[in-house]
Enzyme design. Sequence first.
Site, short mmCIF file in Angstrom:
data_model
loop_
_atom_site.label_atom_id
_atom_site.label_comp_id
_atom_site.label_asym_id
_atom_site.label_seq_id
_atom_site.Cartn_x
_atom_site.Cartn_y
_atom_site.Cartn_z
N GLY A 72 1.06 7.75 0.14
CA GLY A 72 1.74 7.71 0.91
C GLY A 72 0.16 6.96 1.57
O GLY A 72 0.41 7.08 2.60
N ARG A 73 -0.86 7.38 1.00
CA ARG A 73 -1.52 6.25 2.36
C ARG A 73 -2.14 7.60 3.16
O ARG A 73 -1.87 8.58 3.15
CB ARG A 73 -1.55 5.03 2.33
CG ARG A 73 -1.51 4.53 1.82
CD ARG A 73 -2.73 3.38 2.27
NE ARG A 73 -2.19 2.14 2.11
CZ ARG A 73 -2.10 0.38 2.87
NH1 ARG A 73 -3.01 0.49 3.01
NH2 ARG A 73 -2.12 -0.44 1.86
N ARG B 53 -3.48 24.93 -9.96
CA ARG B 53 -4.15 23.84 -10.97
C ARG B 53 -3.86 22.52 -9.97
O ARG B 53 -3.25 22.64 -9.57
CB ARG B 53 -3.38 23.82 -12.71
CG ARG B 53 -3.49 24.67 -13.30
CD ARG B 53 -4.88 24.60 -14.11
NE ARG B 53 -5.50 26.01 -14.58
CZ ARG B 53 -5.82 26.67 -15.01
NH1 ARG B 53 -6.83 27.23 -13.79
NH2 ARG B 53 -6.64 27.62 -16.14
N GLY C 173 11.84 20.72 -4.43
CA GLY C 173 12.30 22.66 -4.54
C GLY C 173 11.14 22.88 -4.01
O GLY C 173 10.41 24.33 -4.32
N CYS D 281 -7.10 -9.11 -0.06
CA CYS D 281 -7.87 -10.92 -0.66
C CYS D 281 -8.44 -10.52 1.14
O CYS D 281 -7.81 -11.16 2.23
CB CYS D 281 -6.75 -11.98 -0.16
SG CYS D 281 -7.51 -13.40 0.56
N ASP E 143 4.78 3.99 0.01
CA ASP E 143 4.95 4.91 1.27
C ASP E 143 5.91 4.84 2.83
O ASP E 143 5.30 5.57 3.07
CB ASP E 143 3.68 4.05 1.99
CG ASP E 143 2.50 4.05 0.44
OD1 ASP E 143 2.14 4.60 -0.03
OD2 ASP E 143 1.37 3.66 1.16
N ARG F 19 17.23 -16.73 -5.24
CA ARG F 19 18.34 -16.89 -5.58
C ARG F 19 19.60 -17.89 -4.36
O ARG F 19 19.71 -18.82 -4.20
CB ARG F 19 18.25 -16.27 -6.39
CG ARG F 19 18.69 -15.60 -8.21
CD ARG F 19 19.37 -16.58 -9.25
NE ARG F 19 18.63 -16.64 -10.33
CZ ARG F 19 19.29 -16.03 -11.32
NH1 ARG F 19 20.16 -14.58 -10.94
NH2 ARG F 19 18.54 -16.30 -12.42
P1 ADP Z 1 -0.76 -3.21 2.07
O1 ADP Z 1 -0.06 -5.26 2.20
O2 ADP Z 1 0.12 -3.04 1.08
O3 ADP Z 1 -0.70 -2.43 3.29
P2 ADP Z 1 -3.36 -3.99 2.36
O4 ADP Z 1 -3.86 -3.43 3.79
O5 ADP Z 1 -4.41 -4.17 1.06
O6 ADP Z 1 -2.35 -3.72 1.38
O7 ADP Z 1 -3.37 -5.73 2.38
C1 ADP Z 1 -3.08 -6.63 1.93
C2 ADP Z 1 -3.99 -7.55 2.20
O8 ADP Z 1 -2.95 -8.43 2.97
C3 ADP Z 1 -4.76 -8.24 2.39
O9 ADP Z 1 -6.40 -7.63 1.16
C4 ADP Z 1 -5.60 -9.45 3.50
O10 ADP Z 1 -5.18 -10.08 2.67
C5 ADP Z 1 -4.30 -9.41 4.35
N1 ADP Z 1 -4.48 -8.66 5.28
C6 ADP Z 1 -4.51 -6.77 5.57
N2 ADP Z 1 -5.62 -6.54 6.98
C7 ADP Z 1 -4.88 -7.59 7.63
C8 ADP Z 1 -5.24 -8.08 9.10
N3 ADP Z 1 -5.37 -7.78 9.74
N4 ADP Z 1 -5.88 -9.73 8.95
C9 ADP Z 1 -5.56 -10.53 8.52
N5 ADP Z 1 -4.79 -9.91 6.75
C10 ADP Z 1 -4.58 -8.47 6.77
#
Ligand code: ADP
Length: 322
Positions: free
Chosen positions: A171-172, A246, A186, A73, A128, A25
């Site tokens: 939270g990785r 649990r 709490g 990717c 996170d 937008r």
């Molecule tokens: P987030 O963005 O949530 O941290 P990821 O760590 O899985 O998730 O990264 C998402 C995407 O970002 C990856 O699948 C890849 O396409 C791209 N990416 C991650 N690390 C790198 C890198 N070192 N160099 C280039 N692209 C990256």
Amino acid sequence: FNAIAVLTSGGDSPGMNPAVRGVVRAALNNGIQVYGVQRGYSGLLAGDLRVMTSASVRNIVQRGGTILKSDRCEEFKQKEVRKRAIEVLKSNGIDALVVIGGDGSLTGAHLLAEESDLAIIGLPGTIDNDIFGTEDTIGFDTAVNTALDAIDKIRDTASSHERHFLVEVMGRNSGFLATHVGIAAGAEMVIVPEYEVHIEQLGQQLSESRRTGKGSSGIIVVAEGQEPGLTYRLAQQLKQLGEEPRVCILGHIQRGGRPSGHDRVLASSLGAMSVNYLLAGYSDIMVGIADGAIVDVPLDSVIRYRKGLDPKLFELALLLHK
Ligand code: ADP
């Protein structure tokens, strides 16, 4: 600008939709054409771009997930592959890109900025809250509230059955989500990757509160950390110390759901501001929040430094249940 593109990448987070809406937008209001890239960097490589109109982002401000879809990717880490992505953007007459995602996605965004003359802006989109240079991220507030809803329910069962529960949150590698959830719920204890776990101490504390009648049920919030199965291992160790907690793994429910009011405002503001920053000539930056205000942070530093967990906040989480 001739045209700009926007994509969502990596783990989705509630608020990505209002962020996309903000970008679209704001761009249209400034007379700039906008493309929505489907499925993050994978869709970019495949040339899966759609012209966005004002109607494309209608009725999405309240929806979780991302209408643009998200993906991981792996091949985007290769320079030759990123070169193809740059060509796709240029051949469509696009001269700027807004990337909404976490640490990994922002790393990809920074490399695109370094390797081309495209203007690139990143927005922090992750539940996170582990991104350096911003005190808040799109989706964090919603995820905290989702975890609290779940924990409030678990507490009923914990209390009826006089059990302790280990509740694992996402939270990785960072304890932000766990610490915030722990304080707000709490919790009796919060376990995060940043600090060592003293399991004997925890076992003693639980037995003690059972003996003294302080509490026969309680919630221990555990950050998922890097070790798969960590929470089950901790439960096993507590069992050896005579406790029978649990385990409840909250998992992906924390990534979904309607974005909270806070996240909708944050996402809308950051989305719209990314266009203002582009118009002002900025590139290779993330737009984030510092001291409550919108700021720009070089992507280079965003990806180079690790955001530290505030020790005072963590101490507070441990202190308040005493
Ligand atoms: P987030 O963005 O949530 O941290 P990821 O760590 O899985 O998730 O990264 C998402 C995407 O970002 C990856 O699948 C890849 O396409 C791209 N990416 C991650 N690390 C790198 C890198 N070192 N160099 C280039 N692209 C990256």
